[in-house]
Motif scaffolding. Structure first.
Motif, PDB file in Angstrom:
ATOM      1  N   ARG A  81       0.841  -1.193   0.000  1.00 38.31           N
ATOM      2  CA  ARG A  81       0.000   0.000   0.000  1.00 38.31           C
ATOM      3  C   ARG A  81       0.878   1.246   0.000  1.00 38.31           C
ATOM      4  O   ARG A  81       1.659   1.465   0.920  1.00 38.31           O
ATOM      5  CB  ARG A  81      -0.900  -0.024   1.233  1.00 38.31           C
ATOM      6  CG  ARG A  81      -2.013   0.968   1.171  1.00 38.31           C
ATOM      7  CD  ARG A  81      -3.006   0.672   2.281  1.00 38.31           C
ATOM      8  NE  ARG A  81      -3.905   1.792   2.484  1.00 38.31           N
ATOM      9  CZ  ARG A  81      -4.975   2.002   1.763  1.00 38.31           C
ATOM     10  NH1 ARG A  81      -5.290   1.182   0.779  1.00 38.31           N
ATOM     11  NH2 ARG A  81      -5.761   3.035   2.004  1.00 38.31           N
ATOM     12  N   ILE A  82       0.717   2.060  -1.033  1.00 41.68           N
ATOM     13  CA  ILE A  82       1.515   3.283  -1.153  1.00 41.68           C
ATOM     14  C   ILE A  82       0.589   4.416  -1.528  1.00 41.68           C
ATOM     15  O   ILE A  82      -0.039   4.401  -2.586  1.00 41.68           O
ATOM     16  CB  ILE A  82       2.621   3.114  -2.221  1.00 41.68           C
ATOM     17  CG1 ILE A  82       3.618   2.059  -1.740  1.00 41.68           C
ATOM     18  CG2 ILE A  82       3.346   4.422  -2.457  1.00 41.68           C
ATOM     19  CD1 ILE A  82       4.399   1.428  -2.802  1.00 41.68           C
ATOM     20  N   GLY A  83       0.490   5.400  -0.649  1.00 41.57           N
ATOM     21  CA  GLY A  83      -0.302   6.595  -0.923  1.00 41.57           C
ATOM     22  C   GLY A  83      -1.756   6.311  -1.242  1.00 41.57           C
ATOM     23  O   GLY A  83      -2.305   6.913  -2.157  1.00 41.57           O
ATOM     24  N   GLY A  84      -2.377   5.405  -0.529  1.00 44.64           N
ATOM     25  CA  GLY A  84      -3.787   5.127  -0.732  1.00 44.64           C
ATOM     26  C   GLY A  84      -4.091   4.125  -1.815  1.00 44.64           C
ATOM     27  O   GLY A  84      -5.211   3.671  -1.940  1.00 44.64           O
ATOM     28  N   THR A  86      -3.114   0.389  -3.685  1.00 43.34           N
ATOM     29  CA  THR A  86      -2.465  -0.893  -3.432  1.00 43.34           C
ATOM     30  C   THR A  86      -1.850  -1.390  -4.730  1.00 43.34           C
ATOM     31  O   THR A  86      -2.530  -1.499  -5.749  1.00 43.34           O
ATOM     32  CB  THR A  86      -3.488  -1.920  -2.915  1.00 43.34           C
ATOM     33  OG1 THR A  86      -4.136  -1.378  -1.772  1.00 43.34           O
ATOM     34  CG2 THR A  86      -2.807  -3.219  -2.532  1.00 43.34           C
ATOM     35  N   PHE A 156       9.030  -0.257  -6.009  1.00 44.55           N
ATOM     36  CA  PHE A 156       8.414  -0.132  -4.707  1.00 44.55           C
ATOM     37  C   PHE A 156       8.857  -1.222  -3.725  1.00 44.55           C
ATOM     38  O   PHE A 156       8.387  -1.284  -2.606  1.00 44.55           O
ATOM     39  CB  PHE A 156       6.878  -0.198  -4.821  1.00 44.55           C
ATOM     40  CG  PHE A 156       6.265   1.025  -5.436  1.00 44.55           C
ATOM     41  CD1 PHE A 156       6.627   2.292  -4.992  1.00 44.55           C
ATOM     42  CD2 PHE A 156       5.336   0.904  -6.455  1.00 44.55           C
ATOM     43  CE1 PHE A 156       6.054   3.423  -5.562  1.00 44.55           C
ATOM     44  CE2 PHE A 156       4.763   2.034  -7.024  1.00 44.55           C
ATOM     45  CZ  PHE A 156       5.124   3.288  -6.572  1.00 44.55           C
TER      46      PHE A 156
END
Length: 158
Positions: A81-84, A86, A156
């Motif tokens: 999960r990155i910045g809202g 997935t 990521f």
């Protein structure tokens, strides 16, 4: 555990082939602590493989190991999960996890197969995996395809 890493448990080799990998496989195959039953199933499956693949110059144990290698995935996707949002991030798999995943997939797809006994179903799945086909091999191909499709999110990784 917060401090020390737990010690790796030593798995004793199996009685017939004197191989740790076989013991691990039998442990995955086992239900309700019935290890002797699992050993019987595994050895019957290898006997069936030996009979049906007599034209191969390899012993049944080598065929089984090659089948495991054929269905062992190299990469998997993990949700991150990155910045809202997935993302499915492709990551390489540790060696012990690769082995575990391949064994579990082989057993899972053998159980799903149609057939008389578990030994026959397992033998059929081993032969399919050796020939690069069957459910377990398809699962590996799907994992690789998913990782390839999400390669853009590889940065990521953590």
């Amino acid at each position: 555990m917060r401090k020390a890493k737990p010690k790796k448990r030593v798995i004793l080799p199996d009685p017939v082939y004197n191989d740790q990998k076989v013991s691990k496989f039998v442990n995955h195959l086992m239900y309700d602590g019935k290890k002797n039953t699992s050993y019987e199933i595994f050895y019957k499956a290898l006997d069936t493989v030996k009979d049906k693949m007599a034209k191969e110059e390899k012993p049944a144990l080598e065929i089984w190991k090659q089948a495991l290698d054929n269905i062992t995935p190299q990469v998997e996707v993990k949700s991150r999960r990155i910045g809202g949002a997935t993302f499915q991030v492709p990551t390489e798999i540790r060696q012990d996890r690769k082995e575990s995943i391949s064994m579990k997939n082989l057993i899972q797809f053998a159980r799903k197969r149609g057939g008389k006994s578990m030994a026959e179903k397992l033998a059929a799945e081993i032969m399919d995996a050796y020939n690069n086909q069957g459910g377990a091999f398809k699962r590996k191909e799907d994992m690789h395809r998913m990782a390839e499709a999400n390669r853009a999110f590889a940065h990521f990784r953590f």
